[in-house]
Design a protein around this motif. Structure first.
Motif, PDB file in Angstrom:
ATOM      1  N   ARG A  65       0.894  -1.253  -0.011  1.00 16.02           N
ATOM      2  CA  ARG A  65      -0.088   0.084   0.105  1.00 16.02           C
ATOM      3  C   ARG A  65       0.783   1.360  -0.182  1.00 16.02           C
ATOM      4  N   ASN A 294       0.520   8.028   7.763  1.00 18.60           N
ATOM      5  CA  ASN A 294      -0.812   8.345   6.801  1.00 18.60           C
ATOM      6  C   ASN A 294      -0.687   9.771   6.268  1.00 18.60           C
ATOM      7  N   TYR A 434     -13.498  15.906  -0.695  1.00 22.46           N
ATOM      8  CA  TYR A 434     -13.601  14.394  -0.430  1.00 22.46           C
ATOM      9  C   TYR A 434     -12.598  13.918  -0.252  1.00 22.46           C
ATOM     10  N   GLN A 436     -11.835  11.352   1.461  1.00 24.27           N
ATOM     11  CA  GLN A 436     -11.945   9.780   1.762  1.00 24.27           C
ATOM     12  C   GLN A 436     -11.355   9.199   0.454  1.00 24.27           C
ATOM     13  N   ALA A 437     -11.358  10.030  -0.413  1.00 24.75           N
ATOM     14  CA  ALA A 437     -10.997   9.204  -1.748  1.00 24.75           C
ATOM     15  C   ALA A 437      -9.401   8.948  -1.670  1.00 24.75           C
ATOM     16  N   TYR A 439      -7.772   8.895   1.697  1.00 22.84           N
ATOM     17  CA  TYR A 439      -7.662   8.272   2.685  1.00 22.84           C
ATOM     18  C   TYR A 439      -7.637   6.624   2.456  1.00 22.84           C
ATOM     19  N   GLN A 440      -8.413   6.255   1.529  1.00 24.13           N
ATOM     20  CA  GLN A 440      -8.590   4.879   1.191  1.00 24.13           C
ATOM     21  C   GLN A 440      -7.157   4.258   0.419  1.00 24.13           C
ATOM     22  N   LEU A 441      -6.325   5.029   0.020  1.00 27.30           N
ATOM     23  CA  LEU A 441      -5.177   4.659  -0.520  1.00 27.30           C
ATOM     24  C   LEU A 441      -3.882   4.664   0.511  1.00 27.30           C
ATOM     25  N   GLU A 445      -5.260   1.816   7.711  1.00 28.25           N
ATOM     26  CA  GLU A 445      -6.528   2.108   7.840  1.00 28.25           C
ATOM     27  C   GLU A 445      -6.960   3.213   8.627  1.00 28.25           C
ATOM     28  N   THR A 446      -7.762   4.222   8.318  1.00 25.26           N
ATOM     29  CA  THR A 446      -7.815   5.224   9.177  1.00 25.26           C
ATOM     30  C   THR A 446      -9.047   5.677   9.232  1.00 25.26           C
ATOM     31  N   THR A 449     -11.215  12.296  10.877  1.00 25.18           N
ATOM     32  CA  THR A 449     -11.990  13.353  10.222  1.00 25.18           C
ATOM     33  C   THR A 449     -11.332  14.562  10.232  1.00 25.18           C
TER      34      THR A 449
END
Length: 568
Positions: A65, A294, A434, A436-437, A439-441, A445-446, A449
């Motif tokens: 990742r 992250n 947005y 989260q797009a 954060y998903q990469l 895992e997070t 907010t």
């Protein structure tokens, strides 16, 4: 499915670019990162390309990742930079930029240290041509200094790899740390310093502020995307949780602010700002928690986009006006309104305004700092955030497009440059709105907010009072004016002190040589005069000598000769 290493398409395309001209070459350049991104998406996590050297097993491609995030980033950065440079008809720049981007991809997917070293050196070799492509005396000298420091980085890396391999019997590229002993410890420190040079650690950072502003308008966009981010990736891979990095990063976040505020060359301002942003990433890697890592890699992702946007906007100004000093610009918003708006979006992003990309990553690092007991580091980063708003968020757009009216009436840059800047600006807004797009990469895992009341209010207050301070200082004429000058920091040691010391040493050697030669010639002249005097009519050699005296002299000489022969 055929497995293709991500760097390979870029190397092949570089060879084809030597043969193609015109629109076929442009089409190849645009399709390349798109095809490469699709290839990487299909590859996903995994590894392949094992090869052997002596007793070591090496790995050409290893994806997880962490490396995948940087792989996606480098393809996006390459696409934006290629579109931005489509108007350029310079084979040297286009081939060098493809090889440079491919080398960066090879480095982040290297599964072992030797493979990393090969691409590490290719990064230095290919990137220096982007500096020299400007074809000026200043660019040539800056490129030489740039190349020298990067060769030093490569030598340190190679030495560290040798010691690491001897100590561990493996060249796998993974966590190292600085706590090892013996040869392993020495090797780990050498590798750490090699990474530090490319990451622009304090005292070895001047290759960045020296060379980047001397590159071509398009070359600087490529340079800002790859080298330092490869170093950030390498530190995140090998040295997460190393406390020393917290202090190094805090220093990097602060000291460039003071130089950026007084700098006149706006691309050099951005170069200092790049070091400032790297400081946030290094602090996150040093803290080493999941949130901090992250935050560091997310900020690396965002920095490539918004710093690239700022470099592109200043590159457009340089191309259309031929000038880049703040003292010579101003009033360009009248004839370059699109570039002005795009630059302001980049400035808002780097300043971490809510709803812009910098906010959703910088706050992660700062939250990790205060959440892990680094209160004073959090204060330093808060100060650095205010500073970056001053020199990049306000100074860059203000002095380039507003301030005094310089009388320049430049047109908007070519369509391809505006398109590339628009793509980068759209990404700045998309990630900020947005997150989260992105954060998903991220590697971990997070559930973070960024848009809570505390983060938003703290940042808005910081930005408001920073803007108020700028306005007050400007109105009171206390803000450092834009003066046509050259500012040196640590590079004064090797650009001023060392040359002067070398010139003084050489001059001293020549003076000593002249004195010794003069003394020797004077002695020889005195000896010649003395010998000549003995041969004059009244000299000792012109006298009449008795036969007995001559015989006695010969006996004495013979005795001396026999004594010397006996002693030998």
């Amino acid at each position: 499915m055929v497995e293709i290493a991500p760097f390979a398409p870029f190397f092949v395309a570089a060879a084809l670019a030597l043969l193609l001209r015109g629109w076929p070459r442009g089409l190849l350049l645009v399709l390349l990162p798109l095809a490469g991104l699709a290839n990487l998406w299909l590859l996903g996590e995994g590894s392949f390309g094992t090869w052997s050297v002596l007793d070591f097993q090496l790995l050409l491609f290893r994806a997880d990742r962490l490396s995948l995030l940087f792989g996606y980033l480098f393809h996006v950065a390459a696409l934006i930079a290629i579109i931005y440079s489509l108007h350029v008809r310079d084979t040297l720049q286009q081939v060098a930029s493809l090889l440079y981007a491919g080398s960066a991809l090879g480095a982040v997917f290297a599964g072992d240290l030797l493979t990393l070293f090969i691409f590490w050196e290719l990064l230095a070799l290919t990137s220096v041509f982007l500096v020299w492509a400007r074809r000026s005396g200043r660019a040539y000298m800056a490129g030489l200094r740039y190349f020298t420091l990067h060769i030093l980085s490569g030598l340190l890396l190679l030495g560290g790899i040798i010691l690491h391999g001897q100590a561990h019997g493996s060249l796998a590229f993974g966590h190292m740390g600085l706590e090892q002993n013996g040869f392993a410890g020495v090797g780990s420190w050498m590798i750490f310093l090699a990474f530090g040079i490319k990451c622009a650690f304090p005292f070895v950072h001047n290759w960045l502020t020296d060379a980047y502003p001397e590159s071509t308008p398009t070359g600087t966009v490529f340079l800002s995307a790859f080298t330092t981010k490869v170093a950030v990736y390498a530190l995140a891979r090998a040295y997460p949780g190393t406390e020393l990095l917290v202090y190094i990063g805090a220093t990097m976040a602060c000291f460039p602010i003071f130089y950026a505020v007084i700098e006149n060359d706006l691309r050099r301002v951005l170069a200092y700002s790049l070091i400032n942003q790297l400081g946030f990433m290094v602090v996150g890697i040093g803290i080493g928690t999941s949130l901090a890592i992250n935050g560091a890699v997310a900020h690396a992702f965002n920095d490539v986009i918004f710093k690239g946007l700022l470099f592109m906007s200043m590159g457009a100004v340089l191309k259309m006006t031929g000038r880049i000093n703040g003292s010579e610009l101003g009033g360009l918003y009248k004839t370059m309104p699109k570039t002005t708006v795009l630059c302001i979006i980049g400035a808002a992003s780097i300043s971490a305004f809510p709803l812009f990309s910098g906010f959703v990553s910088k706050s992660m690092v700062m939250s990790a700092a205060i959440g892990n007991g680094h209160d004073w580091v959090w204060l330093i980063l808060l100060f650095a955030s205010a500073g970056v708003f001053h020199h990049a968020g306000i100074k860059i757009p203000y002095f380039a497009f507003f301030a005094h009216d310089s009388g320049l009436r430049a047109e908007e840059p070519p369509v391809n440059m505006l398109l590339a800047m628009s793509i980068a600006a759209a990404l700045c807004l998309a990630v900020g709105i947005y997150p989260q797009a992105l954060y998903q990469l991220l590697p971990y895992e997070t559930a973070y907010t960024p848009y809570d009341v505390t983060h938003v209010l703290t940042q808005l207050q910081l930005l408001f009072f920073s803007a108020l301070a700028f306005v007050w200082l400007n109105l009171r004429r206390l803000y450092p004016p834009e003066l046509p000058s050259v500012n040196l920091d640590v590079e004064w040691l090797y650009r001023r002190l060392l040359p002067e010391a070398a010139r003084g040493l050489v001059a001293g050697v020549f003076r000593l040589d002249a004195r010794l030669r003069g003394a020797a010639l004077k002695g020889i002249g005195y000896l010649m005069e003395t010998v000549a005097g003995h041969h004059k009519p009244d000299g000792i050699m012109a006298r009449s000598w008795l036969t007995g005296s001559m015989a006695a002299g010969v006996v004495v000489l013979l005795g001396i000769y026999l004594a010397l022969g006996f002693a030998a």
